[in-house]
Design a protein around this motif. Structure first.
Motif, PDB file in Angstrom:
ATOM      1  N   LYS A  73      23.732   0.075  -5.078  1.00  0.00           N
ATOM      2  CA  LYS A  73      22.987  -0.988  -4.400  1.00  0.00           C
ATOM      3  C   LYS A  73      23.763  -1.362  -3.147  1.00  0.00           C
ATOM      4  O   LYS A  73      24.905  -1.821  -3.235  1.00  0.00           O
ATOM      5  CB  LYS A  73      22.822  -2.211  -5.290  1.00  0.00           C
ATOM      6  N   LEU A  97      17.099  -8.335  -5.566  1.00  0.00           N
ATOM      7  CA  LEU A  97      17.204  -7.730  -4.245  1.00  0.00           C
ATOM      8  C   LEU A  97      16.633  -8.661  -3.187  1.00  0.00           C
ATOM      9  O   LEU A  97      15.647  -9.358  -3.427  1.00  0.00           O
ATOM     10  CB  LEU A  97      16.433  -6.408  -4.188  1.00  0.00           C
ATOM     11  N   VAL A 103      18.584   0.727  -2.869  1.00  0.00           N
ATOM     12  CA  VAL A 103      19.058   1.219  -4.164  1.00  0.00           C
ATOM     13  C   VAL A 103      18.827   2.723  -4.180  1.00  0.00           C
ATOM     14  O   VAL A 103      17.771   3.198  -3.752  1.00  0.00           O
ATOM     15  CB  VAL A 103      18.304   0.530  -5.328  1.00  0.00           C
TER      16      VAL A 103
END
Length: 132
Positions: A73, A97, A103
């Motif tokens: 990430k 997120l 990702v």
């Protein structure tokens, strides 16, 4: 009544691949890409909205090798998967997120070959909620 935006992807490999050090896995067969967050050319998912997302990855090494794959990430390792040809490895993770966060999966160490032609290696993600 509010309806959650439909954002989700599933992608898989269509062939065996050889990976370089730290190389992203580029899942070349896109099954679903609602919201256009997954880019098969880079292997990255970019969040189109802030929210809570679920990601899942399944891997299988090419015979007779083993492989370590990291789930990343924004350039930071979230987890590591390990596979030999005697068994698949899979993992799921829930991440918060921001819009624009990325990702992806990449080769980690001790192994460079993923085996596929029938869907052993897959990467999937879906927006669960915008309320975070």
């Amino acid at each position: 009544m509010y309806t959650l935006p439909a954002i989700g992807f599933s992608a898989k490999l269509s062939r065996d691949i050889q990976l370089g050090n730290g190389q992203a896995v580029k899942y070349d067969t896109v099954i679903t890409n609602k919201g256009n967050g997954y880019n098969k050319w880079s292997g990255h998912f970019t969040a189109p909205l802030r929210g809570l997302y679920l990601f899942s990855c399944t891997i299988l090494a090419q015979h007779p090798y083993s492989v370590h794959i990291e789930l990343m990430k924004n350039g930071s390792k979230i987890s590591t998967l390990y596979s030999t040809t005697s068994g698949q490895s899979s993992q799921s993770v829930v991440l918060i997120l921001r819009k624009g966060d990325t990702v992806w999966t990449r080769q980690a160490w001790n192994g460079r070959r993923l085996h596929d032609h029938v869907g052993y290696n897959m990467f999937t993600g879906v927006l669960i909620s915008e309320n975070v």
